[in-house]
Design a protein around this motif. Sequence first.
Motif, mmCIF file in Angstrom:
data_model
loop_
_atom_site.group_PDB
_atom_site.id
_atom_site.type_symbol
_atom_site.label_atom_id
_atom_site.label_comp_id
_atom_site.label_asym_id
_atom_site.label_seq_id
_atom_site.Cartn_x
_atom_site.Cartn_y
_atom_site.Cartn_z
ATOM 1 N N GLY A 15 1.191 -1.332 0.366
ATOM 2 C CA GLY A 15 0.371 0.161 0.316
ATOM 3 C C GLY A 15 0.896 1.562 0.460
ATOM 4 O O GLY A 15 -0.019 2.216 -0.387
ATOM 5 N N GLY A 16 1.944 1.184 0.008
ATOM 6 C CA GLY A 16 2.817 2.165 0.399
ATOM 7 C C GLY A 16 3.579 2.493 -1.305
ATOM 8 O O GLY A 16 3.110 2.277 -2.401
ATOM 9 N N SER A 17 4.079 3.653 -1.288
ATOM 10 C CA SER A 17 4.856 4.180 -2.514
ATOM 11 C C SER A 17 5.929 4.390 -2.639
ATOM 12 O O SER A 17 7.452 4.836 -1.772
ATOM 13 C CB SER A 17 3.575 5.969 -2.197
ATOM 14 N N LEU A 18 6.685 4.848 -3.886
ATOM 15 C CA LEU A 18 7.886 5.182 -4.403
ATOM 16 C C LEU A 18 7.690 5.930 -5.245
ATOM 17 O O LEU A 18 7.139 5.751 -6.014
ATOM 18 C CB LEU A 18 9.006 4.199 -3.759
ATOM 19 N N ARG A 19 8.817 6.403 -5.107
ATOM 20 C CA ARG A 19 8.767 7.547 -6.531
ATOM 21 C C ARG A 19 10.904 6.912 -6.910
ATOM 22 O O ARG A 19 11.747 7.082 -6.088
ATOM 23 C CB ARG A 19 9.139 9.099 -6.577
ATOM 24 N N LEU A 20 11.385 6.528 -8.000
ATOM 25 C CA LEU A 20 12.382 5.763 -8.871
ATOM 26 C C LEU A 20 12.883 6.912 -9.754
ATOM 27 O O LEU A 20 11.529 7.529 -10.282
ATOM 28 C CB LEU A 20 12.352 4.619 -9.379
ATOM 29 N N TYR A 82 11.182 9.368 -14.206
ATOM 30 C CA TYR A 82 10.214 9.224 -12.899
ATOM 31 C C TYR A 82 10.247 7.695 -13.214
ATOM 32 O O TYR A 82 9.247 8.118 -13.702
ATOM 33 C CB TYR A 82 9.948 10.633 -11.829
ATOM 34 N N LEU A 83 9.532 7.233 -12.068
ATOM 35 C CA LEU A 83 9.116 6.446 -12.094
ATOM 36 C C LEU A 83 7.872 6.471 -10.643
ATOM 37 O O LEU A 83 8.440 5.899 -9.237
ATOM 38 C CB LEU A 83 9.154 4.721 -12.336
#
Length: 121
Positions: A15-20, A82-83
């Motif tokens: 459920g979390g988020s990341l930005r690559l 970015y992703l």
Amino acid sequence: QVHLVESGGGLVQPGGSLRLSCAASGSIFSIFSLYTVNWYRQAPGKQRELVAGITPGASTNYADFVKGRFTISRDNAENTAYLHMHSLKPEDSAVYYCNIRWVSGLEYSYWGQGTQVSVSS
């Protein structure tokens, strides 16, 4: 020579988020905007698969398994793509790779080393 460096991976709960991020350097100044940028991923024991792509004109495409959760973007002034990943699931765990590709007579394609994304509670 062109170098791609991915960053932003890590361990996140479901459920979390990341930005690559995918930062390009080397002999690419002023022409990064001509490249299509793709994000791929590869989980252990599985083939590398396309996750999302963005063209020089900023058209985007997504694999069905990430539609509505992931967003790809680019900043040509910073030679960076970015992703943005939201609502992460354990099955999103993989090494994520950035690829840039430009066809102008010849094909120019470069890969980064990858960044690990692990989704687990």
